[in-house]
Design a protein around this motif. Structure first.
Motif, mmCIF file in Angstrom:
data_model
loop_
_atom_site.group_PDB
_atom_site.id
_atom_site.type_symbol
_atom_site.label_atom_id
_atom_site.label_comp_id
_atom_site.label_asym_id
_atom_site.label_seq_id
_atom_site.Cartn_x
_atom_site.Cartn_y
_atom_site.Cartn_z
ATOM 1 N N GLN A 86 0.852 -1.199 0.000
ATOM 2 C CA GLN A 86 0.000 0.000 0.000
ATOM 3 C C GLN A 86 0.886 1.247 0.000
ATOM 4 O OE1 GLN A 86 -2.808 -0.132 3.348
ATOM 5 N NE2 GLN A 86 -2.912 -2.365 3.215
ATOM 6 N N SER A 87 0.265 2.379 -0.354
ATOM 7 C CA SER A 87 0.970 3.652 -0.136
ATOM 8 C C SER A 87 0.133 4.439 0.870
ATOM 9 C CB SER A 87 1.174 4.409 -1.443
ATOM 10 O OG SER A 87 -0.047 4.805 -1.978
ATOM 11 N N LEU A 88 0.760 4.703 1.977
ATOM 12 C CA LEU A 88 0.077 5.331 3.106
ATOM 13 C C LEU A 88 0.365 6.828 3.057
ATOM 14 C CD1 LEU A 88 -0.001 6.246 6.290
ATOM 15 C CD2 LEU A 88 -1.438 4.278 5.764
ATOM 16 N N HIS A 119 1.134 0.255 -6.689
ATOM 17 C CA HIS A 119 1.343 -0.465 -7.950
ATOM 18 C C HIS A 119 2.772 -0.249 -8.428
ATOM 19 C CE1 HIS A 119 -2.859 -1.349 -8.173
ATOM 20 N NE2 HIS A 119 -3.175 -0.068 -8.076
ATOM 21 N N PRO A 120 3.589 -1.289 -8.382
ATOM 22 C CA PRO A 120 4.972 -1.114 -8.854
ATOM 23 C C PRO A 120 4.995 -0.893 -10.364
ATOM 24 C CG PRO A 120 4.534 -3.420 -8.283
ATOM 25 C CD PRO A 120 3.279 -2.650 -7.977
ATOM 26 N N ALA A 121 6.122 -0.377 -10.853
ATOM 27 C CA ALA A 121 6.260 -0.149 -12.302
ATOM 28 C C ALA A 121 6.095 -1.474 -13.037
ATOM 29 C CB ALA A 121 7.638 0.441 -12.588
ATOM 30 N N ILE A 250 12.591 2.822 -8.258
ATOM 31 C CA ILE A 250 13.695 3.349 -9.081
ATOM 32 C C ILE A 250 13.285 3.192 -10.540
ATOM 33 C CG2 ILE A 250 16.194 3.290 -9.459
ATOM 34 C CD1 ILE A 250 16.337 1.207 -7.189
ATOM 35 N N LEU A 251 13.281 4.288 -11.270
ATOM 36 C CA LEU A 251 12.915 4.208 -12.684
ATOM 37 C C LEU A 251 14.061 4.742 -13.535
ATOM 38 C CD1 LEU A 251 9.227 5.499 -12.826
ATOM 39 C CD2 LEU A 251 10.043 3.145 -13.014
ATOM 40 N N PRO A 252 14.451 3.972 -14.545
ATOM 41 C CA PRO A 252 15.513 4.468 -15.437
ATOM 42 C C PRO A 252 14.945 5.454 -16.459
ATOM 43 C CG PRO A 252 14.828 2.247 -16.097
ATOM 44 C CD PRO A 252 13.967 2.629 -14.919
ATOM 45 N N TYR A 277 17.374 -3.534 -4.569
ATOM 46 C CA TYR A 277 16.201 -2.898 -3.949
ATOM 47 C C TYR A 277 15.066 -3.915 -3.817
ATOM 48 C CZ TYR A 277 12.790 0.700 -2.823
ATOM 49 O OH TYR A 277 11.837 1.457 -2.184
ATOM 50 N N GLN A 278 14.847 -4.700 -4.881
ATOM 51 C CA GLN A 278 13.750 -5.677 -4.840
ATOM 52 C C GLN A 278 14.043 -6.793 -3.834
ATOM 53 O OE1 GLN A 278 10.823 -5.113 -6.183
ATOM 54 N NE2 GLN A 278 11.663 -3.215 -6.986
ATOM 55 N N ALA A 279 15.297 -7.191 -3.710
ATOM 56 C CA ALA A 279 15.652 -8.242 -2.740
ATOM 57 C C ALA A 279 15.383 -7.743 -1.325
ATOM 58 C CB ALA A 279 17.123 -8.631 -2.908
ATOM 59 N N ASN A 280 15.731 -6.486 -1.084
ATOM 60 C CA ASN A 280 15.500 -5.855 0.219
ATOM 61 C C ASN A 280 13.992 -5.831 0.520
ATOM 62 O OD1 ASN A 280 16.507 -4.387 2.461
ATOM 63 N ND2 ASN A 280 15.783 -2.485 1.530
#
Ligand SMILES: Cc1ncc(COP(=O)(O)O)c(C=O)c1O
Length: 287
Positions: A86-88, A119-121, A250-252, A277-280
């Motif tokens: 979620q985005s709070l 919603h992730p990219a 993170i978006l390129p 980042y995704q592993a974290n």
């Protein structure tokens, strides 16, 4: 129907009402936070609450809650809005008062919070990257404060959208500072080669929590990095440009001002950082 928080109560969004004389409505007099929630847990909560405290102090709004109270309020709202990421969104305004620029003597801040699905990219966006354009930074001189008065940011983003781009990279006094709603990272092929660079914190940019996470991951995994000013004209020789935020991650940027960045594809440093980042994040989602 989502459940929101307003001044101590959780209720359906359409039942939540704020007085018309609220200074948030009249003046845009308030601050906010956007906290990503992974697997039902707020990410970097302490850091977000610290930044909220800093913003409140800077604009002289008394902090209505202790950290413990904020944490409880946030967790209850997350739980009421179901599982998943979620985005709070948290907002504190100076509250209702007769319209006057002078600060009210005994403000009663309005506390509002809501949570929306995060919603992730898409895989396609990550594979292709995004387009960005550079624009003069028309914002005020205290961009380190996360203020709700976002009219310049809105206009900048819309100018980018109108030009067929997804984000605006802002230029102030000849330097690239950040995006309209994101921080900025750049990698050059030479001088200095392969080093991940982001502009230093200060009043020209918001101290992004994602920015800090990326610098920590770079440090922990031996990716050469530094905080340094980035001149506008140097963007044209960047091999990689990224924008980062809690919701965009993170978006390129693969096209800047109509020209390809590097070879026009997301670069190797991006791909490495994105995986880290995704592993974290996956560790957090798994609890
Ligand atoms: C102007 C600006 N800079 C940077 C960011 C990134 O901050 P964070 O990583 O904490 O989301 C945002 C996020 O909304 C922003 O609006």
């Amino acid at each position: 129907m989502s459940i929101v928080h307003l001044n101590g109560q959780n209720l359906p969004a359409e039942k939540a009402c704020v007085p018309v004389l609220d200074r948030g409505f009249i003046f845009g007099d308030g601050v906010y936070e956007m906290i990503p929630v992974f697997g039902g847990r707020p990410f970097r909560l302490t850091e977000h609450l610290q930044r909220l405290e800093n913003s409140l102090d800077e604009v002289r709004i008394p902090n209505p809650h202790t950290r413990e109270k904020w944490a409880a309020l946030i967790q209850t709202l997350i739980d009421e809005n179901g599982d998943g990421d979620q985005s709070l969104y948290l907002q504190v305004t100076r509250g209702p008062a007769a319209r006057d620029h002078a600060l009210p003597e005994n403000p009663a801040p309005t506390v509002f919070a809501m949570s929306n699905p995060l919603h992730p990219a898409t895989t396609e966006t990550l594979a292709q990257g995004i387009k960005a354009i550079t624009l003069d930074d028309i914002r005020w001189a205290r961009c380190h404060i996360k203020a709700i008065s976002l009219l310049p940011n809105i206009l900048l983003r819309q100018t980018a959208l109108d030009a067929g781009a997804a984000e605006a990279i802002l230029i102030r006094d000849g330097y690239a500072t950040e995006g309209a709603a994101s921080n900025l990272f750049v990698v050059f092929d030479e001088k200095p080669a392969g080093v991940l660079i982001t502009p230093p914190k200060g009043p020209r940019l918001l101290p992004g929590i994602t920015r800090d996470v990326i610098l920590e991951l770079a440090e922990a995994h031996g990716i050469d990095h530094r905080e340094a000013d980035i001149r506008h004209e140097d963007l044209a020789r960047a091999s990689e440009i990224w924008v980062t935020s809690s919701t965009k991650e993170i978006l390129p940027v693969t096209t800047l001002d109509g020209e390809p960045v590097g070879d026009g594809k997301p670069g190797p440093v991006f791909r490495r950082m994105y995986a880290l980042y995704q592993a974290n994040k996956a560790r957090l989602q798994a609890g």
